[in-house]
Write an enzyme that holds these catalytic residues in place. Sequence first.
Site, PDB file in Angstrom:
ATOM      1  N   ASP A 125       0.843  -1.194   0.000  1.00  0.00           N
ATOM      2  CA  ASP A 125       0.000   0.000   0.000  1.00  0.00           C
ATOM      3  C   ASP A 125       0.878   1.244   0.000  1.00  0.00           C
ATOM      4  O   ASP A 125       1.860   1.311   0.736  1.00  0.00           O
ATOM      5  CB  ASP A 125      -0.923  -0.008   1.217  1.00  0.00           C
ATOM      6  CG  ASP A 125      -2.057   0.994   1.083  1.00  0.00           C
ATOM      7  OD1 ASP A 125      -2.426   1.338  -0.062  1.00  0.00           O
ATOM      8  OD2 ASP A 125      -2.574   1.448   2.110  1.00  0.00           O
ATOM      9  N   HIS A 181      -3.498  14.245   0.728  1.00  0.00           N
ATOM     10  CA  HIS A 181      -3.647  13.363   1.888  1.00  0.00           C
ATOM     11  C   HIS A 181      -2.423  13.441   2.796  1.00  0.00           C
ATOM     12  O   HIS A 181      -2.544  13.593   4.016  1.00  0.00           O
ATOM     13  CB  HIS A 181      -3.866  11.920   1.423  1.00  0.00           C
ATOM     14  CG  HIS A 181      -3.873  10.907   2.526  1.00  0.00           C
ATOM     15  ND1 HIS A 181      -4.886  10.824   3.451  1.00  0.00           N
ATOM     16  CD2 HIS A 181      -2.968   9.936   2.872  1.00  0.00           C
ATOM     17  CE1 HIS A 181      -4.618   9.842   4.309  1.00  0.00           C
ATOM     18  NE2 HIS A 181      -3.464   9.295   3.970  1.00  0.00           N
ATOM     19  N   ARG A 202       1.665  16.208  12.911  1.00  0.00           N
ATOM     20  CA  ARG A 202       2.912  16.915  13.193  1.00  0.00           C
ATOM     21  C   ARG A 202       2.688  18.412  13.017  1.00  0.00           C
ATOM     22  O   ARG A 202       3.309  19.055  12.163  1.00  0.00           O
ATOM     23  CB  ARG A 202       4.032  16.423  12.252  1.00  0.00           C
ATOM     24  CG  ARG A 202       4.366  14.943  12.381  1.00  0.00           C
ATOM     25  CD  ARG A 202       5.535  14.529  11.484  1.00  0.00           C
ATOM     26  NE  ARG A 202       5.299  14.856  10.081  1.00  0.00           N
ATOM     27  CZ  ARG A 202       4.587  14.105   9.239  1.00  0.00           C
ATOM     28  NH1 ARG A 202       4.047  12.980   9.657  1.00  0.00           N
ATOM     29  NH2 ARG A 202       4.403  14.485   7.990  1.00  0.00           N
ATOM     30  N   GLU A 225     -10.089   4.237   4.095  1.00  0.00           N
ATOM     31  CA  GLU A 225      -9.229   4.968   3.162  1.00  0.00           C
ATOM     32  C   GLU A 225      -9.698   4.591   1.762  1.00  0.00           C
ATOM     33  O   GLU A 225      -9.641   3.419   1.370  1.00  0.00           O
ATOM     34  CB  GLU A 225      -7.751   4.630   3.380  1.00  0.00           C
ATOM     35  CG  GLU A 225      -7.243   5.174   4.716  1.00  0.00           C
ATOM     36  CD  GLU A 225      -5.732   5.122   4.899  1.00  0.00           C
ATOM     37  OE1 GLU A 225      -5.068   4.324   4.195  1.00  0.00           O
ATOM     38  OE2 GLU A 225      -5.225   5.884   5.748  1.00  0.00           O
ATOM     39  N   GLU A 230      -9.258   4.150  -1.894  1.00  0.00           N
ATOM     40  CA  GLU A 230      -8.062   3.962  -2.721  1.00  0.00           C
ATOM     41  C   GLU A 230      -8.425   3.227  -4.009  1.00  0.00           C
ATOM     42  O   GLU A 230      -9.524   2.693  -4.167  1.00  0.00           O
ATOM     43  CB  GLU A 230      -7.018   3.125  -1.969  1.00  0.00           C
ATOM     44  CG  GLU A 230      -6.639   3.703  -0.601  1.00  0.00           C
ATOM     45  CD  GLU A 230      -5.361   3.101  -0.035  1.00  0.00           C
ATOM     46  OE1 GLU A 230      -4.583   2.493  -0.816  1.00  0.00           O
ATOM     47  OE2 GLU A 230      -5.148   3.250   1.174  1.00  0.00           O
ATOM     48  N   ASP A 274      -8.961   0.619   2.367  1.00  0.00           N
ATOM     49  CA  ASP A 274      -7.931   0.243   3.342  1.00  0.00           C
ATOM     50  C   ASP A 274      -8.423   0.644   4.730  1.00  0.00           C
ATOM     51  O   ASP A 274      -8.098   1.710   5.239  1.00  0.00           O
ATOM     52  CB  ASP A 274      -6.614   0.949   2.981  1.00  0.00           C
ATOM     53  CG  ASP A 274      -5.528   0.728   4.016  1.00  0.00           C
ATOM     54  OD1 ASP A 274      -5.590  -0.295   4.717  1.00  0.00           O
ATOM     55  OD2 ASP A 274      -4.628   1.577   4.118  1.00  0.00           O
ATOM     56  N   ARG A 334      -7.352   4.065  13.616  1.00  0.00           N
ATOM     57  CA  ARG A 334      -6.418   5.178  13.845  1.00  0.00           C
ATOM     58  C   ARG A 334      -5.786   5.145  15.219  1.00  0.00           C
ATOM     59  O   ARG A 334      -4.634   5.557  15.386  1.00  0.00           O
ATOM     60  CB  ARG A 334      -7.152   6.514  13.651  1.00  0.00           C
ATOM     61  CG  ARG A 334      -7.736   6.724  12.279  1.00  0.00           C
ATOM     62  CD  ARG A 334      -6.686   6.684  11.205  1.00  0.00           C
ATOM     63  NE  ARG A 334      -7.282   6.890   9.885  1.00  0.00           N
ATOM     64  CZ  ARG A 334      -6.645   6.623   8.748  1.00  0.00           C
ATOM     65  NH1 ARG A 334      -5.412   6.163   8.760  1.00  0.00           N
ATOM     66  NH2 ARG A 334      -7.245   6.826   7.596  1.00  0.00           N
ATOM     67  N   GLN A 374      -3.187   2.376  15.183  1.00  0.00           N
ATOM     68  CA  GLN A 374      -2.124   2.820  14.285  1.00  0.00           C
ATOM     69  C   GLN A 374      -1.230   3.873  14.949  1.00  0.00           C
ATOM     70  O   GLN A 374       0.004   3.806  14.875  1.00  0.00           O
ATOM     71  CB  GLN A 374      -2.771   3.397  13.022  1.00  0.00           C
ATOM     72  CG  GLN A 374      -1.796   3.887  11.962  1.00  0.00           C
ATOM     73  CD  GLN A 374      -2.530   4.561  10.792  1.00  0.00           C
ATOM     74  OE1 GLN A 374      -3.757   4.615  10.745  1.00  0.00           O
ATOM     75  NE2 GLN A 374      -1.761   5.077   9.852  1.00  0.00           N
ATOM     76  N   TYR A 407       2.851   2.702  15.322  1.00  0.00           N
ATOM     77  CA  TYR A 407       3.511   2.807  14.016  1.00  0.00           C
ATOM     78  C   TYR A 407       4.956   3.293  14.040  1.00  0.00           C
ATOM     79  O   TYR A 407       5.679   3.127  13.059  1.00  0.00           O
ATOM     80  CB  TYR A 407       2.677   3.683  13.072  1.00  0.00           C
ATOM     81  CG  TYR A 407       2.932   5.171  13.128  1.00  0.00           C
ATOM     82  CD1 TYR A 407       3.722   5.778  12.146  1.00  0.00           C
ATOM     83  CD2 TYR A 407       2.404   5.950  14.135  1.00  0.00           C
ATOM     84  CE1 TYR A 407       3.950   7.139  12.179  1.00  0.00           C
ATOM     85  CE2 TYR A 407       2.621   7.299  14.178  1.00  0.00           C
ATOM     86  CZ  TYR A 407       3.402   7.906  13.206  1.00  0.00           C
ATOM     87  OH  TYR A 407       3.633   9.246  13.249  1.00  0.00           O
ATOM     88  N   LYS A 421      -3.916  -1.794  10.431  1.00  0.00           N
ATOM     89  CA  LYS A 421      -4.328  -1.885   9.027  1.00  0.00           C
ATOM     90  C   LYS A 421      -4.586  -3.327   8.581  1.00  0.00           C
ATOM     91  O   LYS A 421      -5.287  -3.535   7.597  1.00  0.00           O
ATOM     92  CB  LYS A 421      -3.211  -1.336   8.126  1.00  0.00           C
ATOM     93  CG  LYS A 421      -2.844   0.113   8.367  1.00  0.00           C
ATOM     94  CD  LYS A 421      -3.629   0.999   7.449  1.00  0.00           C
ATOM     95  CE  LYS A 421      -3.069   2.415   7.435  1.00  0.00           C
ATOM     96  NZ  LYS A 421      -3.895   3.266   6.559  1.00  0.00           N
ATOM     97  N   THR A 451      -8.775  -5.503   4.278  1.00  0.00           N
ATOM     98  CA  THR A 451      -8.705  -4.579   3.149  1.00  0.00           C
ATOM     99  C   THR A 451      -9.748  -5.057   2.150  1.00  0.00           C
ATOM    100  O   THR A 451      -9.703  -6.220   1.733  1.00  0.00           O
ATOM    101  CB  THR A 451      -7.312  -4.617   2.483  1.00  0.00           C
ATOM    102  OG1 THR A 451      -6.313  -4.349   3.472  1.00  0.00           O
ATOM    103  CG2 THR A 451      -7.209  -3.595   1.358  1.00  0.00           C
ATOM    104  N   THR A 496      -4.510   6.594   0.088  1.00  0.00           N
ATOM    105  CA  THR A 496      -5.762   7.340   0.195  1.00  0.00           C
ATOM    106  C   THR A 496      -5.820   8.428  -0.867  1.00  0.00           C
ATOM    107  O   THR A 496      -4.882   9.197  -1.032  1.00  0.00           O
ATOM    108  CB  THR A 496      -5.859   8.007   1.581  1.00  0.00           C
ATOM    109  OG1 THR A 496      -5.621   7.021   2.564  1.00  0.00           O
ATOM    110  CG2 THR A 496      -7.227   8.639   1.787  1.00  0.00           C
ATOM    111  N   GLU A 528      -9.300  12.798   7.799  1.00  0.00           N
ATOM    112  CA  GLU A 528      -9.197  14.131   7.202  1.00  0.00           C
ATOM    113  C   GLU A 528     -10.547  14.856   7.192  1.00  0.00           C
ATOM    114  O   GLU A 528     -10.616  16.053   7.454  1.00  0.00           O
ATOM    115  CB  GLU A 528      -8.674  14.014   5.767  1.00  0.00           C
ATOM    116  CG  GLU A 528      -7.274  13.453   5.660  1.00  0.00           C
ATOM    117  CD  GLU A 528      -7.014  12.955   4.245  1.00  0.00           C
ATOM    118  OE1 GLU A 528      -6.568  13.747   3.407  1.00  0.00           O
ATOM    119  OE2 GLU A 528      -7.287  11.759   3.980  1.00  0.00           O
TER     120      GLU A 528
HETATM  121 CA    CA Z   1      -3.750   3.233   2.846  1.00  0.00          CA
END
Ligand code: CA
Length: 407
Positions: A117, A124, A133, A191, A193, A225, A229, A232, A236, A245, A249, A340, A354
């Site tokens: 992926d 995104h 961040r 997500e 995709e 996907d 969150r 994750q 991560y 994740k 899928t 995404t 988002e």
């Molecule tokens: Ca993804």
Amino acid sequence: MPPFDLPEGDPFGPHNLPYGVFSPSGSADRSVGVRLGDHVLDAGAAAAALGSPYVSLLARPSLGPLLAAGRTAWSDVRRALTAWVTVPAHQEAIAGLFHPLSSVDLHLPFEVADYVDFYASENHARNVGQIFRPDAADSLTPNWKHLPIGYHGRSGTVVVSGTDVVRPSGQRKAPADAAPVFGPSVRLDIEAEVGFVVGVPSELGRPVGLGDFREHVFGLCLLNDWSARDIQAWEYVPLGPFLGKSFATSVSAWITPLDALEEARVAPPERTHELLPYLDDSASDVEPGGYDLRISVAINGHVVSEPPFSSMYWTAAQQLAHMTVNGASLRTGDLYGSGTVSGPSAAERGSLLELTWNGRDALELPDGKRTFLEDGDVVALSAWAPGPDGVRVGLGDVVGRVVSRDV
Ligand code: CA
């Protein structure tokens, strides 16, 4: 009645002809099928009825043999199918081989080999950077404009559209919490995709160049996907997505061949950084690598976003070139997700992360507010692309319902 007289402009007309694998409801016999309107043609039975040499590729319970057969065979089979459903003499011979979609079960159409992926939408990536961040000088990481970022996912949990998705449990820890807790994810997301399906393998140690994309990739499909969150965010660093994740899928039951999308090819957005030669698609002899796919995301039947695939910074050809530049080989059935798809505007974002800005701004749906997914929510991705003479090419939907383990 066979669907030979489709309404003008049907997005699943003879210009499309996506492939899937079906069985008549209640039967265990799987067959390669080709969609025409709201029907599926038993492609292997049609090949047999017409004495076609392609019976060996189509009278199969999986798309695998067709995927492995390569570009010349893909074009030849598609040309034959087009004739079968449009030339009256052929139509007569296959009229009895159509099944209404409502009378069949659709299956994962090929065995997924490796699953990768990517993270190819600049919108995104910038949104995620700003959310996670906020103090960084640049919302993109320093590598983002130099290589298509990706990770290897879990092929065994790729499921076909219509499969329920069980809310995953795992560890989560908010920054202010003293210790992690375990339990069902409270920030389950989607997500939106596009997935690309590899047909022709490559040799270990030999990279696949940008120009060989169409020799290896058979077609594409919508892909969801699913992403937890909270799991994750805690797991991560530093190795990337893992259990947040890998639980599911979802992909469409229909694989749209690249040959059906010639009119949808567009140039990708302008490059802002010079690329290393193996990724550089700026030369005039490199064919445009973007695809103009108009995606819709609906929750419980209510459209929440319309992400435009044409806005993706990295193309599928660049992703394939990058994925193999170290000599990693391809296998028939490899699947890779675009990342995404998020367009520049707020109504074009391909994740709830988002759309709600990490839960800050709830979406107002007819059945209540949403930040992340609730049990019982049904998520549906759909899409179309420009086709010949202004007709749309429909992509197969990806639908999934969120359930809890004890449901
Ligand atoms: Ca993804």
